[in-house]
Design a protein around this motif. Structure first.
Motif, PDB file in Angstrom:
ATOM      1  N   TRP A 170       0.816  -1.200   0.000  1.00 34.25           N
ATOM      2  CA  TRP A 170       0.000   0.000   0.000  1.00 34.25           C
ATOM      3  C   TRP A 170       0.858   1.262   0.000  1.00 34.25           C
ATOM      4  O   TRP A 170       0.567   2.236  -0.677  1.00 34.25           O
ATOM      5  CB  TRP A 170      -0.936  -0.014   1.205  1.00 34.25           C
ATOM      6  CG  TRP A 170      -1.859   1.164   1.251  1.00 34.25           C
ATOM      7  CD1 TRP A 170      -2.784   1.525   0.327  1.00 34.25           C
ATOM      8  CD2 TRP A 170      -1.930   2.147   2.273  1.00 34.25           C
ATOM      9  NE1 TRP A 170      -3.440   2.666   0.719  1.00 34.25           N
ATOM     10  CE2 TRP A 170      -2.926   3.068   1.925  1.00 34.25           C
ATOM     11  CE3 TRP A 170      -1.249   2.334   3.474  1.00 34.25           C
ATOM     12  CZ2 TRP A 170      -3.249   4.155   2.709  1.00 34.25           C
ATOM     13  CZ3 TRP A 170      -1.588   3.415   4.266  1.00 34.25           C
ATOM     14  CH2 TRP A 170      -2.577   4.312   3.881  1.00 34.25           C
ATOM     15  N   LEU A 171       1.952   1.237   0.752  1.00 31.94           N
ATOM     16  CA  LEU A 171       2.775   2.434   0.918  1.00 31.94           C
ATOM     17  C   LEU A 171       3.714   2.709  -0.256  1.00 31.94           C
ATOM     18  O   LEU A 171       3.988   3.858  -0.563  1.00 31.94           O
ATOM     19  CB  LEU A 171       3.597   2.330   2.204  1.00 31.94           C
ATOM     20  CG  LEU A 171       2.815   2.402   3.512  1.00 31.94           C
ATOM     21  CD1 LEU A 171       3.745   2.186   4.690  1.00 31.94           C
ATOM     22  CD2 LEU A 171       2.101   3.744   3.633  1.00 31.94           C
ATOM     23  N   ILE A 172       4.236   1.668  -0.890  1.00 27.36           N
ATOM     24  CA  ILE A 172       5.208   1.862  -1.965  1.00 27.36           C
ATOM     25  C   ILE A 172       4.465   2.173  -3.262  1.00 27.36           C
ATOM     26  O   ILE A 172       3.646   1.374  -3.709  1.00 27.36           O
ATOM     27  CB  ILE A 172       6.100   0.615  -2.130  1.00 27.36           C
ATOM     28  CG1 ILE A 172       6.869   0.361  -0.841  1.00 27.36           C
ATOM     29  CG2 ILE A 172       7.062   0.796  -3.303  1.00 27.36           C
ATOM     30  CD1 ILE A 172       7.607  -0.954  -0.801  1.00 27.36           C
ATOM     31  N   PRO A 173       4.756   3.324  -3.863  1.00 23.16           N
ATOM     32  CA  PRO A 173       4.025   3.733  -5.073  1.00 23.16           C
ATOM     33  C   PRO A 173       4.591   3.049  -6.325  1.00 23.16           C
ATOM     34  O   PRO A 173       5.289   3.653  -7.130  1.00 23.16           O
ATOM     35  CB  PRO A 173       4.239   5.240  -5.113  1.00 23.16           C
ATOM     36  CG  PRO A 173       5.569   5.429  -4.460  1.00 23.16           C
ATOM     37  CD  PRO A 173       5.669   4.358  -3.404  1.00 23.16           C
ATOM     38  N   PHE A 174       4.281   1.769  -6.498  1.00 18.39           N
ATOM     39  CA  PHE A 174       4.761   1.021  -7.655  1.00 18.39           C
ATOM     40  C   PHE A 174       4.058   1.479  -8.927  1.00 18.39           C
ATOM     41  O   PHE A 174       2.856   1.706  -8.927  1.00 18.39           O
ATOM     42  CB  PHE A 174       4.425  -0.472  -7.508  1.00 18.39           C
ATOM     43  CG  PHE A 174       5.231  -1.213  -6.499  1.00 18.39           C
ATOM     44  CD1 PHE A 174       6.538  -1.576  -6.761  1.00 18.39           C
ATOM     45  CD2 PHE A 174       4.670  -1.586  -5.288  1.00 18.39           C
ATOM     46  CE1 PHE A 174       7.275  -2.294  -5.840  1.00 18.39           C
ATOM     47  CE2 PHE A 174       5.388  -2.295  -4.357  1.00 18.39           C
ATOM     48  CZ  PHE A 174       6.700  -2.653  -4.634  1.00 18.39           C
ATOM     49  N   SER A 175       4.815   1.584 -10.021  1.00 17.80           N
ATOM     50  CA  SER A 175       4.183   1.645 -11.330  1.00 17.80           C
ATOM     51  C   SER A 175       3.783   0.208 -11.662  1.00 17.80           C
ATOM     52  O   SER A 175       4.220  -0.736 -11.003  1.00 17.80           O
ATOM     53  CB  SER A 175       5.163   2.173 -12.380  1.00 17.80           C
ATOM     54  OG  SER A 175       6.225   1.236 -12.556  1.00 17.80           O
ATOM     55  N   ARG A 176       2.978   0.011 -12.673  1.00 20.06           N
ATOM     56  CA  ARG A 176       2.571  -1.351 -13.060  1.00 20.06           C
ATOM     57  C   ARG A 176       3.814  -2.174 -13.422  1.00 20.06           C
ATOM     58  O   ARG A 176       3.975  -3.298 -12.966  1.00 20.06           O
ATOM     59  CB  ARG A 176       1.603  -1.265 -14.234  1.00 20.06           C
ATOM     60  CG  ARG A 176       1.025  -2.553 -14.704  1.00 20.06           C
ATOM     61  CD  ARG A 176       0.017  -3.187 -13.826  1.00 20.06           C
ATOM     62  NE  ARG A 176      -1.238  -2.474 -13.754  1.00 20.06           N
ATOM     63  CZ  ARG A 176      -2.232  -2.863 -12.987  1.00 20.06           C
ATOM     64  NH1 ARG A 176      -2.121  -3.946 -12.258  1.00 20.06           N
ATOM     65  NH2 ARG A 176      -3.331  -2.176 -12.920  1.00 20.06           N
ATOM     66  N   PHE A 236       5.914  -2.890 -10.302  1.00 21.14           N
ATOM     67  CA  PHE A 236       5.292  -3.920  -9.472  1.00 21.14           C
ATOM     68  C   PHE A 236       5.624  -5.308  -9.997  1.00 21.14           C
ATOM     69  O   PHE A 236       6.053  -6.186  -9.261  1.00 21.14           O
ATOM     70  CB  PHE A 236       3.774  -3.715  -9.419  1.00 21.14           C
ATOM     71  CG  PHE A 236       3.076  -4.715  -8.548  1.00 21.14           C
ATOM     72  CD1 PHE A 236       2.913  -4.481  -7.194  1.00 21.14           C
ATOM     73  CD2 PHE A 236       2.586  -5.902  -9.072  1.00 21.14           C
ATOM     74  CE1 PHE A 236       2.280  -5.406  -6.374  1.00 21.14           C
ATOM     75  CE2 PHE A 236       1.952  -6.833  -8.272  1.00 21.14           C
ATOM     76  CZ  PHE A 236       1.803  -6.585  -6.913  1.00 21.14           C
ATOM     77  N   PRO A 272      -6.563  -2.362  -8.114  1.00 18.11           N
ATOM     78  CA  PRO A 272      -6.065  -1.185  -7.397  1.00 18.11           C
ATOM     79  C   PRO A 272      -5.763  -1.564  -5.941  1.00 18.11           C
ATOM     80  O   PRO A 272      -6.537  -2.269  -5.297  1.00 18.11           O
ATOM     81  CB  PRO A 272      -7.226  -0.197  -7.461  1.00 18.11           C
ATOM     82  CG  PRO A 272      -8.096  -0.677  -8.571  1.00 18.11           C
ATOM     83  CD  PRO A 272      -7.911  -2.153  -8.638  1.00 18.11           C
ATOM     84  N   ARG A 273      -4.648  -1.081  -5.428  1.00 19.08           N
ATOM     85  CA  ARG A 273      -4.228  -1.461  -4.076  1.00 19.08           C
ATOM     86  C   ARG A 273      -4.740  -0.456  -3.038  1.00 19.08           C
ATOM     87  O   ARG A 273      -3.987   0.314  -2.469  1.00 19.08           O
ATOM     88  CB  ARG A 273      -2.703  -1.584  -4.032  1.00 19.08           C
ATOM     89  CG  ARG A 273      -2.211  -2.778  -4.838  1.00 19.08           C
ATOM     90  CD  ARG A 273      -0.717  -2.958  -4.776  1.00 19.08           C
ATOM     91  NE  ARG A 273       0.060  -1.801  -5.166  1.00 19.08           N
ATOM     92  CZ  ARG A 273       0.385  -1.483  -6.412  1.00 19.08           C
ATOM     93  NH1 ARG A 273      -0.023  -2.232  -7.406  1.00 19.08           N
ATOM     94  NH2 ARG A 273       1.105  -0.428  -6.670  1.00 19.08           N
ATOM     95  N   SER A 274      -6.025  -0.510  -2.783  1.00 20.98           N
ATOM     96  CA  SER A 274      -6.637   0.316  -1.739  1.00 20.98           C
ATOM     97  C   SER A 274      -6.629  -0.466  -0.427  1.00 20.98           C
ATOM     98  O   SER A 274      -6.392  -1.687  -0.428  1.00 20.98           O
ATOM     99  CB  SER A 274      -8.077   0.661  -2.119  1.00 20.98           C
ATOM    100  OG  SER A 274      -8.858  -0.519  -2.151  1.00 20.98           O
TER     101      SER A 274
END
Length: 124
Positions: free
Chosen positions: A7-13, A16, A62-64
């Motif tokens: 959730w915290l790490i802002p991965f691009s597709r 990821f 989506p990682r909500s």
């Protein structure tokens, strides 16, 4: 812990999936060597398989926070239950036997989450 990181790490597709491939490759290698060192099949101190499985469970959604919570519980359910072919995959030799059952559990969780989103619009 893996869910929080996802959730915290802002991965691009792409980032990821590159990370997932790296975790699986390192996990197979490391798990194999830990099994050899300890002389036991799938010792409990190996947790990289759980990280990989959790990553698979949210790979295409989506990682909500609601998704991550559902993914965590579904992944744990399938990881403990080990429906076909997860249980059978544990007979694979070395690190593959450690990793594959968790990857399968992650796929089952992902399919259920995607189905729930498609049919019910949740979790979001």
């Amino acid at each position: 812990m893996a869910a929080v990181g996802l959730w915290l790490i802002p991965f691009s597709r792409l980032g990821f999936f590159a990370t997932l491939v790296g975790v699986v490759v390192v996990g197979v290698w490391a798990s194999h060597h830990v099994e050899l060192l300890l002389g036991r099949k799938d010792p409990g101190l190996i947790v990289i398989d759980e990280v990989a499985g959790m990553m698979v469970s949210v790979a295409l959604v989506p990682r909500s926070i609601p998704v991550l919570i559902c993914a965590f519980f579904l992944f744990r359910l399938f990881d403990i239950w080990k429906p076909f072919p997860a249980r059978e995959s544990q007979s694979l030799r070395g690190g593959a036997g450690v990793m594959v059952d968790d990857l399968i559990a992650g796929v089952y969780a992902l399919v259920l989450i995607m189905g729930a989103q498609l049919l019910f619009g949740m979790p979001r």
